[in-house]
Design an enzyme around this catalytic site. Structure first.
Site, PDB file in Angstrom:
ATOM      1  N   ASP A 203      35.879  36.146  18.256  1.00 27.87           N
ATOM      2  CA  ASP A 203      37.482  36.378  18.171  1.00 27.87           C
ATOM      3  C   ASP A 203      37.672  37.433  17.034  1.00 27.87           C
ATOM      4  O   ASP A 203      37.481  37.011  15.955  1.00 27.87           O
ATOM      5  CB  ASP A 203      38.234  35.189  18.393  1.00 27.87           C
ATOM      6  CG  ASP A 203      37.900  34.610  19.491  1.00 27.87           C
ATOM      7  OD1 ASP A 203      37.230  34.989  20.667  1.00 27.87           O
ATOM      8  OD2 ASP A 203      38.468  33.459  20.040  1.00 27.87           O
TER       9      ASP A 203
ATOM     10  N   ASP B 106      43.849  31.664  32.273  1.00 26.81           N
ATOM     11  CA  ASP B 106      44.110  30.764  31.100  1.00 26.81           C
ATOM     12  C   ASP B 106      45.302  29.842  31.501  1.00 26.81           C
ATOM     13  O   ASP B 106      46.475  30.183  32.133  1.00 26.81           O
ATOM     14  CB  ASP B 106      44.491  31.579  29.962  1.00 26.81           C
ATOM     15  CG  ASP B 106      43.470  32.761  29.582  1.00 26.81           C
ATOM     16  OD1 ASP B 106      42.021  32.455  30.032  1.00 26.81           O
ATOM     17  OD2 ASP B 106      43.950  33.724  29.159  1.00 26.81           O
TER      18      ASP B 106
END
Length: 241
Positions: free
Chosen positions: A8, A129
């Site tokens: 990330d 998500d």
């Protein structure tokens, strides 16, 4: 089953967030390409990269770091974050990214995703998500009124490669993957599902691998690797049993 180690990116650094909160970031390094190389040395053939700044801004923000990862990683790079128009899609595929993950645009502009899935066969992944079963967007900052399974079903005939399901409430917390919800989703749709969010150790990898026949294609893991709770080589071996 594929194990995707995660990188990330926030301001060019390798970080992990807690529950998708940019203010709760832990920095694990300042050389993303080097980190990708370490994953490759451990046997990873796939890496999952997220441009966190791009996810919130709606446009790529860590291009230099992503390009360095693509150049240094010998396997397949899967990238998400801020991918919301054709120009961005074409740019990333042109630079050698193997698959692109599209989330916010999948909810707000599904025809765009369908067009890209047709243009780049096997190259588009839809991110679904979830916060409490509802789809989260805009870097998980907003929550829609669309249920996760309903969202995934919209793309069953679109030619997307996979659905990436993340339980946002578990992400980065090492509380264990939401296996029940992930398997329920995989059984409800005719698209392979990638699990994400909360992986804490080998038990999660083992449990998910038992449902590969139900459509679980892979699992993404980040903090457990960086904190030393999960050995990547061992996880990959277990997933391939």
């Amino acid at each position: 089953m594929i194990v995707f180690p995660a990188i990330d990116l926030k301001s060019g650094e390798v970080v992990r967030l807690a529950e998708g909160d940019m203010d709760r970031a832990t920095v694990y390094g300042d050389n993303p390409a080097e980190q990708a190389g370490l994953f490759a040395q451990a046997g990873a053939e796939h890496v999952h990269v997220v441009d966190l700044d791009g996810a919130f801004a709606g446009t790529p923000k860590n291009a230099e770091a992503v390009e360095a990862i693509v150049a240094s990683f010998p396997g397949y790079v899967q990238l998400g974050g801020g991918i919301r128009d054709r120009e961005t899609v074409e740019r990333w595929f042109g630079l050698g990214v193997a698959r692109l993950v599209i989330g916010t645009a999948a909810l707000k502009d599904p025809e765009f995703v369908r067009d890209m899935a047709r243009a780049y066969e096997g190259g588009i992944v839809v991110a679904v998500d979830a916060r409490d079963g509802m789809v989260a967007t805009e870097g998980w900052a907003d929550v829609s009124e669309v249920e996760v399974i309903d969202m995934a079903r919209r793309f069953e005939d679109a030619g997307v490669a996979s659905v990436l399901f993340t339980d946002v409430g578990r992400d980065g917390l090492l509380t264990g993957c939401n296996i029940e919800a992930t398997v329920d989703l995989a059984r409800a749709v005719d698209i392979p599902v990638i699990a994400s969010g909360g992986v804490k150790g080998l038990d999660d990898i083992h449990m998910l691998s038992q449902f590969a026949q139900d459509g679980i294609e892979g699992v993404i893991t980040g903090r457990a690797l960086y904190d030393g709770r999960l050995d990547l080589a061992t996880a990959i071996a277990m997933a391939n049993r």
